[in-house]
Design a protein around this motif. Structure first.
Motif, mmCIF file in Angstrom:
data_model
loop_
_atom_site.group_PDB
_atom_site.id
_atom_site.type_symbol
_atom_site.label_atom_id
_atom_site.label_comp_id
_atom_site.label_asym_id
_atom_site.label_seq_id
_atom_site.Cartn_x
_atom_site.Cartn_y
_atom_site.Cartn_z
ATOM 1 N N SER A 65 60.847 -11.505 -6.008
ATOM 2 C CA SER A 65 61.006 -11.460 -4.561
ATOM 3 C C SER A 65 60.590 -10.080 -4.043
ATOM 4 N N PRO A 66 59.820 -10.026 -2.941
ATOM 5 C CA PRO A 66 59.405 -8.725 -2.409
ATOM 6 C C PRO A 66 60.577 -7.853 -1.974
ATOM 7 N N GLN A 67 61.683 -8.492 -1.584
ATOM 8 C CA GLN A 67 62.851 -7.738 -1.151
ATOM 9 C C GLN A 67 64.095 -8.453 -1.659
ATOM 10 N N SER B 209 70.575 -11.176 0.037
ATOM 11 C CA SER B 209 71.800 -11.841 -0.358
ATOM 12 C C SER B 209 71.513 -13.296 -0.695
ATOM 13 N N GLY B 210 72.206 -13.811 -1.694
ATOM 14 C CA GLY B 210 72.027 -15.200 -2.074
ATOM 15 C C GLY B 210 70.975 -15.340 -3.153
ATOM 16 N N LEU B 211 70.187 -16.407 -3.047
ATOM 17 C CA LEU B 211 69.174 -16.719 -4.037
ATOM 18 C C LEU B 211 67.833 -16.839 -3.340
ATOM 19 N N ASP B 212 66.944 -15.927 -3.643
ATOM 20 C CA ASP B 212 65.621 -15.952 -3.032
ATOM 21 C C ASP B 212 64.621 -15.550 -4.099
ATOM 22 N N ARG B 213 63.534 -16.296 -4.161
ATOM 23 C CA ARG B 213 62.591 -16.044 -5.239
ATOM 24 C C ARG B 213 61.200 -16.448 -4.787
ATOM 25 N N SER B 214 60.219 -15.600 -5.027
ATOM 26 C CA SER B 214 58.844 -15.918 -4.686
ATOM 27 C C SER B 214 58.187 -16.685 -5.833
ATOM 28 N N ALA B 215 57.049 -17.302 -5.537
ATOM 29 C CA ALA B 215 56.292 -17.979 -6.579
ATOM 30 C C ALA B 215 55.878 -16.954 -7.627
ATOM 31 N N LEU B 216 56.000 -17.327 -8.881
ATOM 32 C CA LEU B 216 55.746 -16.394 -9.965
ATOM 33 C C LEU B 216 54.266 -16.267 -10.308
ATOM 34 N N TRP B 217 53.413 -17.084 -9.687
ATOM 35 C CA TRP B 217 51.966 -17.028 -9.921
ATOM 36 C C TRP B 217 51.279 -16.936 -8.565
ATOM 37 N N ARG B 218 50.204 -16.177 -8.495
ATOM 38 C CA ARG B 218 49.514 -16.004 -7.212
ATOM 39 C C ARG B 218 48.974 -17.349 -6.720
ATOM 40 N N PRO B 219 49.250 -17.693 -5.463
ATOM 41 C CA PRO B 219 48.740 -18.954 -4.917
ATOM 42 C C PRO B 219 47.215 -19.016 -4.988
ATOM 43 N N GLY B 220 46.699 -20.198 -5.276
ATOM 44 C CA GLY B 220 45.256 -20.380 -5.332
ATOM 45 C C GLY B 220 44.645 -20.091 -6.672
ATOM 46 N N GLY B 221 45.464 -19.597 -7.630
ATOM 47 C CA GLY B 221 44.945 -19.322 -8.954
ATOM 48 C C GLY B 221 44.782 -20.591 -9.760
ATOM 49 N N PRO B 222 44.187 -20.481 -10.927
ATOM 50 C CA PRO B 222 43.932 -21.674 -11.735
ATOM 51 C C PRO B 222 45.182 -22.253 -12.371
ATOM 52 N N HIS B 223 46.230 -21.432 -12.483
ATOM 53 C CA HIS B 223 47.450 -21.907 -13.124
ATOM 54 C C HIS B 223 48.534 -22.050 -12.073
ATOM 55 N N VAL B 224 49.217 -23.185 -12.040
ATOM 56 C CA VAL B 224 50.312 -23.413 -11.116
ATOM 57 C C VAL B 224 51.612 -23.396 -11.903
ATOM 58 N N ASP B 225 52.543 -22.551 -11.481
ATOM 59 C CA ASP B 225 53.817 -22.447 -12.175
ATOM 60 C C ASP B 225 54.619 -23.734 -11.953
ATOM 61 N N PRO B 226 54.936 -24.465 -12.999
ATOM 62 C CA PRO B 226 55.668 -25.723 -12.820
ATOM 63 C C PRO B 226 57.065 -25.530 -12.252
ATOM 64 N N ARG B 227 57.580 -24.280 -12.326
ATOM 65 C CA ARG B 227 58.921 -24.023 -11.794
ATOM 66 C C ARG B 227 58.890 -23.766 -10.295
ATOM 67 N N GLY B 228 57.695 -23.597 -9.735
ATOM 68 C CA GLY B 228 57.574 -23.354 -8.302
ATOM 69 C C GLY B 228 58.360 -22.143 -7.882
ATOM 70 N N ALA B 229 59.156 -22.277 -6.819
ATOM 71 C CA ALA B 229 59.948 -21.166 -6.302
ATOM 72 C C ALA B 229 61.436 -21.422 -6.506
ATOM 73 N N THR B 230 61.804 -22.075 -7.614
ATOM 74 C CA THR B 230 63.202 -22.356 -7.900
ATOM 75 C C THR B 230 63.990 -21.049 -7.944
ATOM 76 N N PRO B 231 65.110 -20.961 -7.189
ATOM 77 C CA PRO B 231 65.833 -19.683 -7.112
ATOM 78 C C PRO B 231 66.286 -19.158 -8.465
ATOM 79 N N VAL B 232 67.003 -19.959 -9.239
ATOM 80 C CA VAL B 232 67.435 -19.548 -10.558
ATOM 81 C C VAL B 232 67.108 -20.693 -11.497
ATOM 82 N N THR B 233 66.045 -20.559 -12.240
ATOM 83 C CA THR B 233 65.564 -21.666 -13.037
ATOM 84 C C THR B 233 66.602 -22.107 -14.055
ATOM 85 N N GLY B 234 66.791 -23.419 -14.112
ATOM 86 C CA GLY B 234 67.739 -23.988 -15.049
ATOM 87 C C GLY B 234 69.165 -24.031 -14.549
ATOM 88 N N MET B 235 69.452 -23.507 -13.350
ATOM 89 C CA MET B 235 70.801 -23.472 -12.810
ATOM 90 C C MET B 235 70.929 -24.445 -11.640
#
Length: 373
Positions: free
Chosen positions: A220-222, A225-251
């Motif tokens: 996250s750029p900043q 409070s709470g759960l905030d998370r940016s995409a872990l891969w740059r948009p438009g790239g060849p690889h798409v993160d299957p987790r997307g922008a899930t705040p806390v993966t697996g929770m």
């Protein structure tokens, strides 16, 4: 003492400016188009790019080693050395080299859509603005498991966070039965500290019996409070993160709430630790804050007992070596997150942030108010 620290900060900034200028002077016009970004604070769009960061093997923005000659590679590393302590530099260099180890671990098969999936040449450097002088400028270096951010304002280094390092494998064998563990001390000290707690304190330090599979704030750029998370891969790239922008993966549900970063730190404060535990806490802080050169590291701040009192330790997962785990250190102007959960708890992430001033937002805003009002 304050004057001495300021002078060191200016000396570091001078060395950064000299090294950055030498690198820029070595570039041809086409390289410069990729290597140079707008001066910090010039526009909302420019700041959006400067403060967009990653720790995955995605496009971090800037010029890669592959796009440069070997002599320019040396200039890149020379610039890195100005923003890191000797130990910090050695650790970063090791993390870059781990890409070759990881490639073997994965059978040389990983494909992210570019020529080589695990690639020590795919690290990016970009300079923002013109090095030297009083105008704000900065630089960013990043790739898989490294993300370094430096801002210089009025000839002084004012920000070195977010500062992310990871290791995959977190532990790998060397000859003679030795092990390569670039971030091992940050794991061992934290485990020793939490296992030393009285049962009542240990219960308060434990956020959750199982660990999230990544750091909570992600990239996250900043920190908010709470759960905030940016995409872990740059948009438009060849690889798409299957987790997307899930705040806390697996929770899920209450688990996310238990792990959420809040303005009031969770866990046990340093004020409730005994003398030996406080020494462990101080040493643990050093494994993060000593990544940068002496004089600009905030570690001496924690020589003040009141500052150490305010640092909270929180843990999730098992305290057994080799088992998935997560911890957090949080206090005024401090957020440290560690996780080692993936690849059978042999894949570590370790980030140091300043929630109030990541990327030097506070000093940059004050500078612009003073000079552009």
């Amino acid at each position: 003492m304050a004057q001495a620290v300021t002078d060191v900060g200016r000396d570091v900034a001078d060395r950064m400016a000299e090294a950055a200028s030498a690198w820029l002077e070595s570039l041809d016009p086409e390289q410069r188009k990729v290597a140079v970004g707008p001066p910090p604070g010039t526009s909302e769009e420019a700041e959006g790019e400067r403060t967009r960061w990653f720790y995955t093997p995605t496009d971090h923005g800037g010029l890669t080693f592959h796009q440069q000659r070997p002599a320019q590679h040396r200039l890149v590393m020379r610039l890195l050395a100005t923003g890191l302590s000797e130990a910090g530099y050695n650790t970063v260099a090791t993390v870059l080299g781990l890409e070759n180890v990881l490639d073997r671990t994965e059978g040389f098969t990983v494909d992210f859509g570019w020529e080589r999936g695990r690639d020590p040449g795919r690290y990016f450097l970009r300079v923002f603005g013109e090095p030297g002088g009083s105008a704000p400028w900065g630089w960013r270096f990043g790739g898989h498991h490294v993300s370094l951010h430096n801002l210089v304002v009025d000839g002084r280094v004012v920000a070195t966070t977010p500062c992310f390092l990871g290791a995959d494998p977190a532990r790998s064998p060397l000859l003679g039965g030795a092990a390569l563990r670039p971030l091992g001390v940050a794991e061992d000290l934290a485990r020793e500290l939490v296992r030393s707690l009285h049962p009542d304190l240990a219960a308060r330090a434990l956020l959750l019996g199982r660990a999230p599979d990544d750091i909570v704030a992600g990239n996250s750029p900043q920190v908010v409070s709470g759960l905030d998370r940016s995409a872990l891969w740059r948009p438009g790239g060849p690889h798409v993160d299957p987790r997307g922008a899930t705040p806390v993966t697996g929770m899920q549900g209450g688990e996310q709430e238990a792990l959420a970063i809040t303005p009031e730190p969770k866990g046990v404060p340093g004020a409730e630790l005994d003398a030996a535990q406080r020494e462990l806490l101080h040493a643990l802080l050093g494994t993060y804050l000593d990544r940068v050169p002496p004089g600009i590291s905030p570690l001496p701040r924690y020589d003040d007992p009141a500052a150490l009192d305010a640092v909270h330790l929180a843990w999730a997962g098992s305290t057994e070596p080799g088992e998935p785990h997560y911890y957090r250190l949080q206090g005024p102007r401090l957020l440290i997150e560690w996780d080692n959960t993936q690849r059978g708890a042999n894949h570590a992430h370790a980030v140091w942030r300043d929630p109030e001033a990541d990327f030097g937002r506070d000093v940059l805003a004050a500078h612009r108010a003073a000079h552009h009002s």
